[in-house]
Structure formats: C-alpha cells, structure tokens
Motif scaffolding. Sequence first.
Motif, PDB file in Angstrom:
ATOM      1  N   LEU A  69       1.019  -1.159  -0.121  1.00 56.00           N
ATOM      2  CA  LEU A  69      -0.032   0.028   0.195  1.00 56.00           C
ATOM      3  C   LEU A  69       1.047   1.198  -0.050  1.00 56.00           C
ATOM      4  O   LEU A  69       1.604   1.557   1.074  1.00 56.00           O
ATOM      5  CB  LEU A  69      -1.016  -0.037   1.277  1.00 56.00           C
ATOM      6  N   ALA A  70       1.082   1.916  -0.982  1.00 54.07           N
ATOM      7  CA  ALA A  70       1.777   3.003  -1.344  1.00 54.07           C
ATOM      8  C   ALA A  70       1.828   4.354  -0.324  1.00 54.07           C
ATOM      9  O   ALA A  70       0.364   4.464   0.093  1.00 54.07           O
ATOM     10  CB  ALA A  70       1.815   3.338  -2.615  1.00 54.07           C
ATOM     11  N   GLN A  71       2.496   4.917   0.035  1.00 57.11           N
ATOM     12  CA  GLN A  71       2.430   6.189   0.747  1.00 57.11           C
ATOM     13  C   GLN A  71       1.977   7.137  -0.033  1.00 57.11           C
ATOM     14  O   GLN A  71       1.995   7.086  -1.252  1.00 57.11           O
ATOM     15  CB  GLN A  71       3.653   6.849   1.163  1.00 57.11           C
ATOM     16  N   ALA A  72       1.016   7.859   0.643  1.00 55.96           N
ATOM     17  CA  ALA A  72       0.273   8.878  -0.358  1.00 55.96           C
ATOM     18  C   ALA A  72       1.298  10.109  -0.967  1.00 55.96           C
ATOM     19  O   ALA A  72       0.619  10.676  -1.808  1.00 55.96           O
ATOM     20  CB  ALA A  72      -0.768   9.630   0.755  1.00 55.96           C
ATOM     21  N   ILE A  73       2.225  10.011  -0.315  1.00 58.47           N
ATOM     22  CA  ILE A  73       3.037  11.052  -0.966  1.00 58.47           C
ATOM     23  C   ILE A  73       3.442  10.886  -2.317  1.00 58.47           C
ATOM     24  O   ILE A  73       3.842  11.631  -3.166  1.00 58.47           O
ATOM     25  CB  ILE A  73       4.412  11.001   0.013  1.00 58.47           C
ATOM     26  N   THR A  74       3.526   9.596  -2.638  1.00 60.08           N
ATOM     27  CA  THR A  74       3.632   9.065  -3.888  1.00 60.08           C
ATOM     28  C   THR A  74       2.732   9.705  -4.830  1.00 60.08           C
ATOM     29  O   THR A  74       2.623   9.538  -6.255  1.00 60.08           O
ATOM     30  CB  THR A  74       4.004   7.491  -4.054  1.00 60.08           C
ATOM     31  N   ALA A  75       1.491   9.656  -4.577  1.00 61.89           N
ATOM     32  CA  ALA A  75       0.209   9.989  -5.258  1.00 61.89           C
ATOM     33  C   ALA A  75       0.261  11.176  -6.189  1.00 61.89           C
ATOM     34  O   ALA A  75       0.078  11.163  -7.532  1.00 61.89           O
ATOM     35  CB  ALA A  75      -1.193  10.196  -4.498  1.00 61.89           C
ATOM     36  N   ASP A  76       0.952  12.191  -5.694  1.00 62.90           N
ATOM     37  CA  ASP A  76       1.303  13.423  -6.479  1.00 62.90           C
ATOM     38  C   ASP A  76       1.805  13.157  -7.818  1.00 62.90           C
ATOM     39  O   ASP A  76       1.518  13.660  -8.666  1.00 62.90           O
ATOM     40  CB  ASP A  76       1.765  14.559  -5.694  1.00 62.90           C
ATOM     41  N   ALA A  77       3.250  12.413  -7.537  1.00 60.46           N
ATOM     42  CA  ALA A  77       3.975  12.247  -8.895  1.00 60.46           C
ATOM     43  C   ALA A  77       3.228  11.282  -9.751  1.00 60.46           C
ATOM     44  O   ALA A  77       3.464  11.538 -10.890  1.00 60.46           O
ATOM     45  CB  ALA A  77       5.311  11.722  -8.238  1.00 60.46           C
ATOM     46  N   VAL A  78       2.401  10.320  -9.294  1.00 60.56           N
ATOM     47  CA  VAL A  78       1.805   9.439 -10.292  1.00 60.56           C
ATOM     48  C   VAL A  78       0.716  10.109 -10.807  1.00 60.56           C
ATOM     49  O   VAL A  78       0.558   9.827 -12.060  1.00 60.56           O
ATOM     50  CB  VAL A  78       1.301   8.053  -9.188  1.00 60.56           C
ATOM     51  N   TYR A  79       0.088  10.983 -10.299  1.00 58.84           N
ATOM     52  CA  TYR A  79      -0.847  11.848 -10.745  1.00 58.84           C
ATOM     53  C   TYR A  79      -0.452  12.870 -11.817  1.00 58.84           C
ATOM     54  O   TYR A  79      -1.065  12.869 -12.987  1.00 58.84           O
ATOM     55  CB  TYR A  79      -1.707  12.571  -9.676  1.00 58.84           C
ATOM     56  N   VAL A  80       0.629  13.570 -11.589  1.00 63.65           N
ATOM     57  CA  VAL A  80       1.236  14.293 -12.511  1.00 63.65           C
ATOM     58  C   VAL A  80       1.536  13.562 -13.832  1.00 63.65           C
ATOM     59  O   VAL A  80       1.142  14.139 -14.856  1.00 63.65           O
ATOM     60  CB  VAL A  80       2.375  15.117 -12.098  1.00 63.65           C
ATOM     61  N   GLN A  81       2.175  12.385 -13.593  1.00 61.93           N
ATOM     62  CA  GLN A  81       2.544  11.551 -14.759  1.00 61.93           C
ATOM     63  C   GLN A  81       1.455  11.088 -15.466  1.00 61.93           C
ATOM     64  O   GLN A  81       1.658  11.044 -16.952  1.00 61.93           O
ATOM     65  CB  GLN A  81       3.545  10.497 -14.372  1.00 61.93           C
ATOM     66  N   ALA A  82       0.168  10.640 -14.912  1.00 62.94           N
ATOM     67  CA  ALA A  82      -0.756  10.089 -15.611  1.00 62.94           C
ATOM     68  C   ALA A  82      -1.596  11.322 -16.400  1.00 62.94           C
ATOM     69  O   ALA A  82      -1.844  10.912 -17.642  1.00 62.94           O
ATOM     70  CB  ALA A  82      -1.835   9.749 -14.645  1.00 62.94           C
ATOM     71  N   VAL A  83      -1.550  12.539 -15.901  1.00 54.81           N
ATOM     72  CA  VAL A  83      -1.993  13.606 -16.931  1.00 54.81           C
ATOM     73  C   VAL A  83      -1.166  13.747 -18.204  1.00 54.81           C
ATOM     74  O   VAL A  83      -1.759  14.159 -19.068  1.00 54.81           O
ATOM     75  CB  VAL A  83      -2.496  14.798 -16.167  1.00 54.81           C
ATOM     76  N   SER A  84      -0.008  13.924 -17.842  1.00 52.39           N
ATOM     77  CA  SER A  84       0.879  13.825 -18.949  1.00 52.39           C
ATOM     78  C   SER A  84       0.717  12.831 -20.039  1.00 52.39           C
ATOM     79  O   SER A  84       0.737  13.130 -21.246  1.00 52.39           O
ATOM     80  CB  SER A  84       2.498  13.973 -18.481  1.00 52.39           C
ATOM     81  N   LEU A  85       0.608  11.647 -19.643  1.00 50.68           N
ATOM     82  CA  LEU A  85       0.389  10.437 -20.495  1.00 50.68           C
ATOM     83  C   LEU A  85      -1.034  10.661 -21.095  1.00 50.68           C
ATOM     84  O   LEU A  85      -1.019  10.466 -22.459  1.00 50.68           O
ATOM     85  CB  LEU A  85       0.249   9.151 -19.570  1.00 50.68           C
ATOM     86  N   ILE A  86      -1.994  11.096 -20.561  1.00 49.41           N
ATOM     87  CA  ILE A  86      -3.281  11.641 -21.308  1.00 49.41           C
ATOM     88  C   ILE A  86      -3.077  12.459 -22.404  1.00 49.41           C
ATOM     89  O   ILE A  86      -3.638  12.412 -23.511  1.00 49.41           O
ATOM     90  CB  ILE A  86      -4.307  12.008 -20.071  1.00 49.41           C
ATOM     91  N   ASN A  87      -2.400  13.544 -21.877  1.00 48.75           N
ATOM     92  CA  ASN A  87      -2.010  14.514 -23.042  1.00 48.75           C
ATOM     93  C   ASN A  87      -1.304  14.170 -24.289  1.00 48.75           C
ATOM     94  O   ASN A  87      -1.288  14.536 -25.220  1.00 48.75           O
ATOM     95  CB  ASN A  87      -1.181  15.690 -22.200  1.00 48.75           C
ATOM     96  N   GLU A  88      -0.439  12.996 -23.880  1.00 48.22           N
ATOM     97  CA  GLU A  88       0.335  12.457 -25.025  1.00 48.22           C
ATOM     98  C   GLU A  88      -0.703  11.287 -25.804  1.00 48.22           C
ATOM     99  O   GLU A  88      -0.232  10.634 -26.583  1.00 48.22           O
ATOM    100  CB  GLU A  88       1.526  11.536 -24.484  1.00 48.22           C
ATOM    101  N   LYS A  89      -1.759  11.192 -25.248  1.00 46.42           N
ATOM    102  CA  LYS A  89      -2.709  10.085 -25.784  1.00 46.42           C
ATOM    103  C   LYS A  89      -2.225   8.762 -25.472  1.00 46.42           C
ATOM    104  O   LYS A  89      -2.864   7.716 -26.203  1.00 46.42           O
ATOM    105  CB  LYS A  89      -2.936  10.264 -27.395  1.00 46.42           C
ATOM    106  N   ARG A  90      -1.641   8.559 -24.233  1.00 43.43           N
ATOM    107  CA  ARG A  90      -1.020   7.226 -24.036  1.00 43.43           C
ATOM    108  C   ARG A  90      -2.055   6.591 -23.114  1.00 43.43           C
ATOM    109  O   ARG A  90      -1.591   6.669 -21.849  1.00 43.43           O
ATOM    110  CB  ARG A  90       0.141   7.265 -23.567  1.00 43.43           C
ATOM    111  N   TYR A  91      -3.323   6.567 -23.263  1.00 50.68           N
ATOM    112  CA  TYR A  91      -4.439   6.337 -22.572  1.00 50.68           C
ATOM    113  C   TYR A  91      -4.137   4.969 -21.610  1.00 50.68           C
ATOM    114  O   TYR A  91      -4.558   5.070 -20.212  1.00 50.68           O
ATOM    115  CB  TYR A  91      -5.584   6.279 -23.224  1.00 50.68           C
ATOM    116  N   GLU A  92      -4.005   3.936 -21.969  1.00 51.78           N
ATOM    117  CA  GLU A  92      -3.527   2.624 -21.410  1.00 51.78           C
ATOM    118  C   GLU A  92      -2.747   2.814 -20.238  1.00 51.78           C
ATOM    119  O   GLU A  92      -2.727   2.560 -18.921  1.00 51.78           O
ATOM    120  CB  GLU A  92      -3.423   1.679 -22.142  1.00 51.78           C
ATOM    121  N   GLU A  93      -1.574   3.674 -20.507  1.00 51.48           N
ATOM    122  CA  GLU A  93      -0.644   3.897 -19.509  1.00 51.48           C
ATOM    123  C   GLU A  93      -0.963   4.794 -18.255  1.00 51.48           C
ATOM    124  O   GLU A  93      -0.781   4.571 -17.129  1.00 51.48           O
ATOM    125  CB  GLU A  93       0.593   4.295 -20.301  1.00 51.48           C
ATOM    126  N   ALA A  94      -1.925   5.809 -19.027  1.00 53.48           N
ATOM    127  CA  ALA A  94      -2.472   6.466 -17.948  1.00 53.48           C
ATOM    128  C   ALA A  94      -3.398   6.020 -17.200  1.00 53.48           C
ATOM    129  O   ALA A  94      -3.215   6.318 -15.681  1.00 53.48           O
ATOM    130  CB  ALA A  94      -3.047   7.984 -18.621  1.00 53.48           C
TER     131      ALA A  94
END
Length: 311
Positions: free
Chosen positions: A185-210
């Motif tokens: 169960l990951a620490q919440a502090i990692t959520a920000d970085a994961v979230y930022v990366q996910a939105v970047s992936l969406i903007n690159e249309k890499r939806y499965e990875e996002a």
Amino acid sequence: MGILNRKLVLVTSSAILAFAAAPSYSAGGGGGGGGGTPSQSAPEYDPAVDYQKGATAFRAGQYADAAKSFKRVVGAMPRNAQAQYLLGASYMALSDFKKAKGPLTAAVRYDDKLIEARRDLGIVHAKLGAADKANEQVAALKAMASNCGTGCRDAARLNDAIAKVEAAVAAGKTAMGPVKPDVDLAQAITADAVYVQAVSLINEKRYEEAIAQLDNALWAAGPHPDILTYLGFANRKLHKYDVAEGYYQAALSIAPKHRGALEYYGELKLERGNVAGAKAHLAQLETICGFGCHEADELRRWIKEAATSAG
C-alpha cells in the motif's frame, strides 16, 4: 462529431494530499481548465478522508481501526474496489474470515482483474472449508496468467497468488490463524507524482498507460473526484463508455458540482447520442459557474458541433 484535442489542465498537487489531511476539491479539478478556487461543493462526508485514515492504520498493522475506516468508505462508495479489498484484508488479518468474504467478493465483482482480491478471496474460501469456491479463484487466476504470458509484468504476482491459494486449499480449515496482508500500500506522498505523470500520459494520448498510473494514484489517495474524473476521461478515449460513465458517476457522487466531471460526462452523453443529457449538464455548469467558466464553454461548443453534424 469530432473529438476535441485540447490538453488537460493539471490540478495542483494540493488536490491530492498526504493521508494526514483531507483532499482539497478544485472547482476545475479534472476539467479542461479552471483554477484552484474551491468549488463550494465539498460533500458532508468525504470518503477519501476515511480511506486515508484506514490506509494509515493498515500500514501500521492496526487492522481493527483500518476496518472501521474502510467500512465507512464502502458504505458511501460500495463500488470502490480498493476500499472493499482493504476492508477484506483487514478482516483477514483479524482472523475474521466470515466478515472478510463479503468485501473481497465485492472487490472482485467491481475489479475482476484485481489479483490480490482474487488471491485473498480464494484463501478465505479455503479457510472456511469451501474448497470448490477457492478453486474457482485458482481457475480465474490461471486464466489471467495464461492471457498474461511469461513476459508480462504481472506474471510473477499471478503465479505467487495461485501458489498461495492452492496451499490454502491443501491446508483447509486446519490453518485458521490470521493472514498477514500481502499488499504494497503506497504512501500517499507518491500520489502526486503518479497523478502528474498520468495527466502527462493523457495529453500524449497514451491512455492505457495513464489508466495504470491513475489506478496507482487511486490506491494511494483513495476515491478522489479528480482521479476518478481522469479515469473516466482516459477510458472514454478508449471507447470504454460504460467504464467511463461509472467513474464520472463516482466522481459526482462525491462532489456533485465538480466542473470537470460535469463537462466530460456531458461530452460522453453527446458521444452516445444523449443530447438532452448533455444539455442538462450544461445547465448545471451554467448555474455553478455564474459568470461563466471554461468547462461550460467547452460543453456548449460540443453541443453546437453535434447539432451542426446532425444537420
């Protein structure tokens, strides 16, 4: 009707906080734009707060406290597979296998690819003497492993899960002691970085990875409406409309005035031919925004484009 290819505007990291603090819902959170002004839509009950409390207790081995928190979460959001699983895992650690069975069954129902939930549900069935039901989970895990193949990232987890359920079946009801949770169960502090990366992936249309990244953020932060909205958006872009709709509905059940969820859900309704539904969302946005906002402008444009295409 064409798909608008605008970039998503990232919600500031204050939207996804550490477990000690409640998340701050942005009015434009998850939407195509908007600032960080509070939305005036904070619910009377915020399931993410209890999720965070439960996760803190869970990591500390305080499983009775964790179960109390996760029980409140699933009471408000029964379709949240993560909370259902963690509730079941907490009961397992307390040797209450009868109580564990219900939430673990729900976790599998709402996310049938959740390896840990299938593993632990199989173990619970074995400990309750239902070897046939335990073997159903073994069969499901083996099917997942077969589809996964030897080179996929989940191969080792699947093989380990299969081995543990089979061992539990072999031991049967004789081994009724507590089962230490086997989940990272990951620490919440990692959520920000994961979230930022996910939105970047969406903007690159890499939806499965996002989606994979957003799932990780959901584990860390709990049922936050911004994460749920982006999960809806990414699934919608993959034409998984029923899945997307479920995420939008979940986001709005927490924050009914969440502008991003209202906009994107309205766009989804247009894509499915429900013009009246989209117009209802636009009316809500116009009421919420008062002097106007980007989300209302975008949905209004979608509706006009749909009318032009139909003509």
